[in-house]
Design an enzyme around this catalytic site. Structure first.
Site, short mmCIF file in Angstrom:
data_model
loop_
_atom_site.label_atom_id
_atom_site.label_comp_id
_atom_site.label_asym_id
_atom_site.label_seq_id
_atom_site.Cartn_x
_atom_site.Cartn_y
_atom_site.Cartn_z
N LEU A 156 21.51 -72.52 -4.95
CA LEU A 156 22.65 -72.29 -4.05
C LEU A 156 22.83 -70.82 -3.69
CD1 LEU A 156 25.49 -74.64 -5.35
CD2 LEU A 156 24.38 -74.70 -3.12
N GLY A 197 21.95 -69.70 0.08
CA GLY A 197 22.89 -70.13 1.11
C GLY A 197 24.21 -69.40 1.04
N VAL A 221 30.71 -75.55 5.24
CA VAL A 221 29.34 -75.59 4.74
C VAL A 221 29.31 -75.17 3.26
CG1 VAL A 221 27.03 -74.61 5.02
CG2 VAL A 221 28.40 -75.14 7.02
N GLU A 222 28.40 -75.75 2.49
CA GLU A 222 28.25 -75.46 1.06
C GLU A 222 29.53 -75.78 0.29
OE1 GLU A 222 25.49 -74.66 -0.31
OE2 GLU A 222 24.28 -73.40 0.98
N GLY A 223 30.28 -76.77 0.77
CA GLY A 223 31.53 -77.14 0.11
C GLY A 223 32.72 -76.55 0.83
#
Length: 823
Positions: free
Chosen positions: A378, A381, A504-506
């Site tokens: 992660l 990102g 994005v990404e949560g």
């Protein structure tokens, strides 16, 4: 008087020992000697009671020096209580905790950050090869794309741009050279994506995904040698377009509980019977999904028949696979249309699709390791892609808003002179400075081998939120110029894209309220994770010994931070250990003071709430705000040092520091207001705010100064917008605005003379050609009149908005009208 003297002496002496982190044995001896001396000073009932209490406390300290007694009568009961109060932790939660590394976040949690660890981080510079790539292929790609054409006319990147992306090498930024990639640094990666984002969000996103959380990074870390040799060169050459499918409609941000599943079984593949799995999935929001040739897929794997042969539970866990999108059974759905953005995004699905075991990333040995693999990947990102794109948008906002506010006038006064506008301009400038600083520092940390999982979440949240706020501020300053969409509007597409970056990404709400502090408090605390690991041990003797060591360290940490916070807040930060850095030394000291206050309140909150903190999301979110501010402000100081300590930046740095510290103060105050044990909150308030809340927001004079920098200082504007795509052409919307600004600056004295003549009624300017009227009145010469005409023309082009024929905007409706007329 004796009572007050004794109280002060005991508290000051104990505080000094804690501040100096004196070992328990030395602290016990020193305290005993001190109490012997003080025993002959006190007189009276209160003094006597105080000395009795002090000696009883000393007796407890003495007993703590005897390990066996301490472990039996103190540590063992605490360990039992600790185990009961700990929330149950799933393997996925543990994998998330174990992911990545801790770095500067651990320093901020310590209460005494080691500034050398930050300042000694090498100031990143691009290599000749990296700079040449940015000046060449990246700039060329920027020249090939136009966001209006992409979003309004094509609905995609033009075919020429796609071809160039595939062949230029930009899809292989992170892939090592031995596999045909560029093998660039994290810093270069960030610079490339940031520059693309200043020109086209669609182009940036299309290049980000293959270089972020996707097949390439997963293959590099976990792939088999055969998988690397086959796929990485094809990905680097653009022969494969990858996507990664994680989000299920029913899981959303709870990615650890995706319902997509695979069943281990035997099946036919390439004409032979092999071990594999039948996978059923439904995914959505998959960027590049509609055009991908290679699908990375996350699913829960089950082995009910024990075919894997490991004797484990049939629930193997989340597993990752690579599937060609033309594989039978793979269904690529129609496109999503997120916030009118044209980047390729859409759903995909499959039902009982058989895939061989060799398609698992890392092979059969990696079955069930998917969640851990994802968590460890992660960082790119969150640390590069999203901060880079947000920084790109912020740079556009800063550069264009400063210029527009300078050239656009209302009531014969430039917008940049209005105090209300100046507030928005100052916020934009500060946000751009902070996020660009954090982006650079974080990329530098990645380049030395750090994988900051907590700080990457901090940066993702802060970058996207500040980008959204600054786009709104820029829209407000531009007014109607920003809300009318068209080829010349450089703000509308970033405005529409901001909510996409937020999700994005949560989603940011969950990132702030659950992840940042929830994960950070455990990973970054110097003792908490060790206590948790000790409590999880099966061997009772080993568990007690390790817990005892961690628990005593934790107590010492709390006492030291209490002393640090008290001393630093009492002295206004003057007892810090900040580096000697001249005019900004004050801010280092203030950040130390804030770090100590944050650390001591965090420990007190954890002690009160324990596992219940997971449910106190508002408290957790406030802690996340504090940690975020401390990180950004630390990065700003590092950025200032790396940038050559320019005197022109000092007002901007001061604005950012004052605004950030005020936020820290506000959030700490709100936390204290909501702690359940009010007596503890009262005591902490005396430590953290002994003189009240003393940090103040930037005053009006400083705000005006920062706004003027954005409108008038070319050095600061260039610093804030460094690396963005700029075209020195009046055919480009931003280039047109830049030309208007240069012309305004060149004609400043002349324009001022004309304005003063109008104010003094030398001539009338209403409804007439001002340059001609001024010329006829003898105020200016013919040459100067022509200069004013050029200026008026340049400003008009810069402030004009696009207009359209209805048939251009609503082609479908126009076609229906034509069909009706023909009938």
């Amino acid at each position: 008087m004796n009572f007050l003297f004794l109280s002060f002496a005991i508290i000051a002496g104990g505080g000094l020992l804690a501040y100096l982190k004196a070992p328990l044995s030395i602290a016990t001896a020193a305290s005993g000697i001190g109490l012997l001396v003080l025993s002959n000073v006190g007189q009276g009932v209160l003094s006597g009671l105080l000395m009795v209490a002090a000696w009883l406390t000393w007796a407890v300290m003495l007993l703590l020096n005897f390990g066996d007694l301490r472990r039996r009568y103190l540590t063992a009961p605490v360990l039992a209580f600790f185990r009961k109060s700990l929330p149950t932790m799933s393997q996925t939660e543990r994998d998330a905790l174990d992911a990545g590394t801790v770095w500067w976040d651990a320093e901020l949690f310590s209460g005494a950050p080691d500034w050398r660890r930050l300042l000694d981080l090498p100031a990143k510079a691009l290599s000749d090869e990296e700079q040449a790539f940015i000046d060449g292929p990246v700039t060329e790609l920027c020249e090939m794309v136009n966001e209006w054409e992409i979003s309004r006319e094509l609905g995609d990147l033009p075919a020429s741009a796609w071809d160039y992306i595939k062949t230029s090498g930009i899809l292989g930024i992170i892939i090592p050279k031995e596999y045909g990639g560029l093998g660039f640094s994290a810093h270069a990666h960030s610079e490339i994506m940031m520059k693309l984002a200043t020109r086209s969000g669609t182009a940036a996103v299309s290049c980000m995904v293959p270089n972020s959380l996707g097949p390439a990074e997963l293959l590099m870390r976990y792939g088999t040698e055969e998988q690397k040799d086959h796929y990485l060169p094809r990905l680097a050459r653009g022969e494969e377009i990858p996507c990664f499918a994680l989000t299920n409609p029913y899981a959303g941000s709870d990615a650890a509980n995706i319902p997509d599943f695979g069943i281990v079984c035997e099946g036919e593949h390439d004409g032979r019977t092999v071990l594999g799995m039948r996978v059923t999935w439904e995914k959505r929001y998959i960027t590049l999904g509609p055009v991908a040739s290679l699908l990375g897929l996350a699913f829960q794997l089950y082995d009910p028949d024990g075919l894997l042969g490991d004797g484990e539970d049939e629930d193997v866990g989340i597993t990752l696979a690579l599937i060609p999108t033309d594989h039978p059974g793979v269904e690529i759905g129609r496109r999503h249309y997120p916030a009118r953005q044209a980047f390729q995004n859409g759903p995909n699905s499959g039902r009982e699709v058989f895939i061989p075991m060799e398609w698992i990333i890392g092979g059969q040995a990696r079955c069930g390791d998917g969640w851990r693999m994802l968590m460890n990947c992660l960082a790119v990102g969150r640390s590069i892609s999203l901060p880079a794109s947000s920084a790109g948008v912020l740079k556009v906002c800063a550069r264009t808003t400063g210029a527009y506010a300078r050239v656009r006038q209302q009531f014969n006064v430039p917008l940049s002179r209005f105090e209300g506008v100046q507030e928005a301009m100052a916020r934009i400038a500060a946000n751009t400075y902070l996020i660009d600083a954090a982006r650079n520092v974080t990329a530098g940390a990645l380049d030395i081998g750090e994988e900051p999982s907590v700080l990457s979440a901090v940066l993702k949240y802060q970058a996207t939120e500040r980008m959204r706020a600054s786009v709104n501020d820029a829209m407000d300053v531009h007014g109607g110029r920003a809300i009318c969409d068209g080829p010349s509007n450089y703000l509308f597409h970033p405005y529409m894209a901001a909510p996409v970056a937020i999700t994005v990404e949560g989603a940011n709400i969950l990132t702030r309220s659950l992840i940042i502090f929830g994960q950070g408090a455990v990973r970054c605390h110097p003792w908490l994770l060790e206590e948790m690991n000790a409590a999880a041990l099966d061997d009772p003797d080993d568990a007690l010994a390790r817990f005892d060591n961690a628990f005593m360290g934790h107590i010492g940490h709390i006492l030291t931070n209490l002393a640090r916070a008290a001393f630093r807040n009492l002295t206004g930060g003057k007892l810090g250990s900040a580096p000697s850095v001249g005019e900004v030394n004050y801010w280092y000291a203030q950040l130390e003071r804030a770090s100590a206050s944050f650390a001591v309140i965090a420990d007190a909150t954890l002690a009160q709430l324990g596992g219940a903190l997971k449910r106190r999301e508002m408290l957790s979110g406030r802690f996340a705000d504090v940690l975020g501010e401390l990180y950004l402000l630390s990065c700003a100081l590092k950025h200032f040092e790396d940038g050559g300590r320019s005197a022109a930046e000092l007002p901007l740095l001061e604005f950012a520091m004052r605004d950030g510290l005020y936020t820290v103060q506000s959030r700490l105050d709100e936390i204290l207001q909501n702690l359940p044990v009010r007596s503890v909150a009262w005591g902490l308030r005396r430590v953290v705010f002994p003189w009240g809340r003393r940090w103040r927001r930037p005053n009006d004079e400083l705000t005006t100064s920062v706004a003027n920098l954005l409108a008038e200082s070319r050095e600061v504007r260039d610093r804030l917008s460094f690396g963005m795509y700029l075209v020195d052409s009046e055919s480009d919307p931003i280039g047109c605005l830049e030309y208007a600004l240069r012309t305004t600056e060149q004609c400043e004295a002349l324009s001022q003379r004309v304005r003063e003549a109008i104010k003094s009624d030398t001539f009338r300017a209403y409804g007439v050609d001002v340059p001609t009227a001024a010329l006829e009145a003898g105020v200016i010469s013919e040459t100067e009149a022509e200069q004013l005409r050029v200026l008026e023309k340049a400003i008009r082009r810069a402030i004009d908005v696009d207009d359209f024929d209805s048939a251009e905007l609503w082609a479908v409706a126009a076609e229906a009208d034509r069909a009706a007329d023909a009938a």
